[in-house]
Design a protein around this motif. Structure first.
Motif: not given
Lengths: 194, 194
Positions: A14-30
């Motif tokens: 079930e925890a695997d699904r957290l990888k599909s929750v997107l945040r407002a912040t991007t990676l450092c390279d945008a």
């Protein structure tokens, strides 16, 4: 033992699904939005590397455990950005109630002893009262600031954030657990706001 | 202190790139390949939840620290799938030399004390001799098996893997650090191979 392992893996899958929750912040390279799974990893690494910024009485291994768990409720609730709805959505009673229901369901997948231990650690993080939780919260606030700095503004531009808003919504919480760290980050951030 | 924080954040910002290193394994829902940052988070959570599978003398907090760091060298080297090149690429001398150069560069971004501590922890993981490292390696092998099971075969189909190959390349290493865990996983996996 078999039933116990079934429950342990029901939680881990079930925890695997957290990888599909997107945040407002991007990676450092945008290149794309960060997800909450990789964010949790990065924060745990922050704790390991910035341990010397923690105040007396902080146990870094407990901080790391908290950070590994801290966003799991987002599997049900999603990420609520700090600066969304002019800064009012993140800590609202509605969000908190939804997160409590999510914790009940997700930690409830575990065997009873683990369920109680890990849920207590998440609740300690949320309450932000113990030295470990206060330091963990500071790191959770500083990481998006560093990601935004790296990519030229990120969510500050998206949400039209002022320096005063950043200081009150984010800086105060960083300073609470890691005051020297906020002094340093503040100097890095100030010029961006002109 | 300023120079020290500059070095700490040079490392933490560089670490962000691990989120863009793709693995052969997918998420449990097969929606996309997993990246090595979120994989490292998931593994640390495995350690927390499966601590009761560790043998005597294992310190779970050290295992978690190792797992947070274990894939950072992939920023330079990329992920080398276990089953690629008929199972020969993963532990090759060439791969190991490239990973050692990557460790030199990436941990070298840190202040000297942290560089030495974290690199030593990574080397301990790679050597797979101490109880902590052996258990960490077991978890690193079991997680892709569970992801493959969840999505109907995953990399076993991609690389045309047989059960005997899975047992020799993966099962033996899971069993070394977590024998009861492999017994259980083996029963789950066996039917997939017919």
């Amino acid at each position: 033992m078999t039933d116990r392992l079934e429950a342990q893996f029901a939680f881990l899958n079930e925890a695997d699904r957290l990888k599909s929750v997107l945040r407002a912040t991007t990676l450092c390279d945008a290149s794309r939005p960060e997800n909450s799974g990789e964010h949790s990893w990065h924060l745990a690494l922050y704790a390991l590397v910035l341990a010397d910024q923690a105040g007396p009485g902080v146990n870094i291994d407990r901080v790391i455990r908290m950070l590994l768990l801290h966003d799991l409720v987002e599997i049900d609730v999603g990420d609520v950005p700090i600066h969304s709805q002019n800064g009012t959505a993140h800590g609202s009673a509605e969000t908190q109630a939804a997160e409590a229901r999510a914790a009940e369901r997700i930690f409830g997948l575990l065997p009873g002893d683990l369920r109680d231990d890990l849920r207590a650690l998440w609740e300690e993080f949320e309450a932000a009262e113990t030295p470990d939780a206060v330091f963990a919260k500071s790191l959770d606030r500083v990481q998006p600031v560093m990601q935004n700095l790296a990519c030229g503004g990120g969510t500050w531009a998206t949400y039209d954030v002022t320096f005063d808003q950043l200081e009150s919504r984010v800086g105060v919480k960083i300073a609470r657990g890691a005051p020297r760290l906020w002094d340093w980050v503040r100097c890095k951030v100030r010029p961006w706001f002109g």
